[in-house]
Design a protein around this motif. Structure first.
Motif, PDB file in Angstrom:
ATOM      1  N   GLY A 190       0.805  -1.228   0.000  1.00  0.00           N
ATOM      2  CA  GLY A 190       0.000   0.000   0.000  1.00  0.00           C
ATOM      3  C   GLY A 190       0.834   1.273   0.000  1.00  0.00           C
ATOM      4  O   GLY A 190       0.303   2.357   0.199  1.00  0.00           O
ATOM      5  N   LYS A 191       2.132   1.125  -0.199  1.00  0.00           N
ATOM      6  CA  LYS A 191       2.981   2.320  -0.225  1.00  0.00           C
ATOM      7  C   LYS A 191       3.720   2.406  -1.555  1.00  0.00           C
ATOM      8  O   LYS A 191       3.864   1.410  -2.257  1.00  0.00           O
ATOM      9  CB  LYS A 191       4.015   2.252   0.907  1.00  0.00           C
ATOM     10  N   GLU A 192       4.183   3.623  -1.849  1.00  0.00           N
ATOM     11  CA  GLU A 192       4.984   3.833  -3.051  1.00  0.00           C
ATOM     12  C   GLU A 192       6.366   4.303  -2.617  1.00  0.00           C
ATOM     13  O   GLU A 192       6.490   5.244  -1.852  1.00  0.00           O
ATOM     14  CB  GLU A 192       4.362   4.926  -3.912  1.00  0.00           C
ATOM     15  N   TYR A 193       7.365   3.582  -3.089  1.00  0.00           N
ATOM     16  CA  TYR A 193       8.733   3.982  -2.759  1.00  0.00           C
ATOM     17  C   TYR A 193       9.382   4.474  -4.047  1.00  0.00           C
ATOM     18  O   TYR A 193       9.428   3.741  -5.030  1.00  0.00           O
ATOM     19  CB  TYR A 193       9.538   2.795  -2.244  1.00  0.00           C
ATOM     20  N   VAL A 194       9.844   5.714  -4.047  1.00  0.00           N
ATOM     21  CA  VAL A 194      10.568   6.229  -5.208  1.00  0.00           C
ATOM     22  C   VAL A 194      11.987   6.491  -4.747  1.00  0.00           C
ATOM     23  O   VAL A 194      12.198   7.214  -3.775  1.00  0.00           O
ATOM     24  CB  VAL A 194       9.911   7.520  -5.741  1.00  0.00           C
TER      25      VAL A 194
END
Ligand SMILES: [Zn+2]
Length: 346
Positions: free
Chosen positions: A106-110
């Motif tokens: 459920g998270k976005e890592y950039v």
């Protein structure tokens, strides 16, 4: 002569020393020239592009990059520090950094990384992969610098789910010619069984994704219900063997023509327009047409030999209920209420 000899010897010694020094200088110069002129070769692998760099003398890694017009960006990684002096046949590897987006939990890592293999990128990010997790692109894939999608980690979990369901019992009906048509007897009461179903449920990121039945078993067998229905359609009446449509048990009540029984109005006229007649008139629900004959064995010794005719209706007469007409309120009261077997004649 002695002096001269000695001097000559001295001169000879100096000459030898000079010669040695000269030879040394020549040798060193030659070595320097050889060093300066001997070709060295270095392999540079720039994100899969391999090139060979040939040079003479002393060069640092940084100089080698300059000579080859290779520039390093902030995100890029190089296997040897830029100020290291190159050695012959050395291999230098450059990994180009790129911005990568990873979607998981459920998270976005950039983040920026020079890693290219999906598995390494995930590891670098510090994310743990469980055995069943799905990864797109596959963990062993290598991203190229144009990759502009996101890496997706789908968490996969499995669970066993066991549910119990009733198994409806079946009904078996047997005919019995010793029983009257319309009569039903339960020989064996039916009961539902119990079935248990175990399913493997697969969740993707906590949401149910699929279900597969692993095991299904009957824990309790259902017990069938056995009923007997009567098939006999003849009853002996004063008319002899009389055919009937159905036999049934009814709640029989009694009424007369008084206001208590029939309310205001003419109590002597039936709903069908006939005149109320004791030992003949009965009131039923609309399931029985006017004129239908009922044989009621309870009255077999009365003047009508137990045969009545449906001539009347009543608001309260519903279902298996009949109302029997009597000449007086007293007689009606005396009859009261009875459960009687009746035969609806054909
Ligand atoms: Zn009455």
């Amino acid at each position: 002569m002695n002096v001269n000899l000695k001097r000559l010897k001295e001169l000879g010694a100096i000459g030898r020393n000079l010669l040695i020094i000269s030879l040394l200088i020549v040798a060193m110069s030659a070595a320097f020239v050889i060093f300066q002129t001997t070709e060295k070769i270095v392999t540079i692998v720039d994100e899969g592009n391999t090139m060979e760099y040939t040079f003479r003398g002393e060069k640092t890694v940084g100089e080698a990059l300059l000579d080859n017009e290779i520039s390093l960006g902030e995100m890029d990684e190089i296997s040897v520090p830029l100020d290291n002096v190159l050695e012959n046949e050395q291999k230098i590897e450059i990994k180009r950094g790129m911005e990568v987006k990873v979607v998981a939990d459920g998270k976005e890592y950039v983040f920026v990384t020079a890693e290219k293999q999906v598995e390494d990128i995930i590891e670098k990010l510090g994310l743990r992969l469980e055995e069943l997790d799905l990864v797109y692109p596959a963990v062993d894939e290598k991203l190229d610098l144009n990759f502009d999608e996101e890496i997706r980690i789908t968490r996969v979990t499995e669970e066993l789910d066991t549910n119990k369901y009733p198994v409806k019992y079946t009904q078996v009906t047997r005919s019995n010619s010793n029983m009257d048509k319309g009569e039903v007897k339960t020989i064996q009461k039916g009961s539902d069984g119990l079935r248990s179903v175990t399913e493997k449920v697969v969740y993707h990121d906590g949401v149910e994704y699929s279900r597969t039945v692993l095991e299904e078993k009957v824990e309790v067998e259902p017990k069938e219900e056995i009923k007997e229905v009567g098939t006999n359609v003849y009853i002996a009446t004063s008319r002899g063997q009389t055919r009937f449509r159905t036999a049934m048990y009814v709640t029989a009540t009694a009424y007369c023509s008084c206001e208590i029984c029939t309310g205001p109005g003419n109590g002597y006229v039936t709903a069908s327009g006939t005149r109320t007649t004791a030992n003949r008139t009965i009131a039923t629900s609309k399931s029985f047409a006017f004129g239908t004959e009922f044989y009621i064995p309870y009255f077999r010794n009365s003047s009508n030999r137990g045969i009545f005719v449906v001539e009347d209706r009543g608001g309260a007469i519903k279902g298996n209920r009949i109302d029997i007409y009597f000449n007086s309120h007293e007689e009606a009261l005396r009859f009261g209420r009875k459960t009687l077997k009746v035969y609806v004649l054909d």
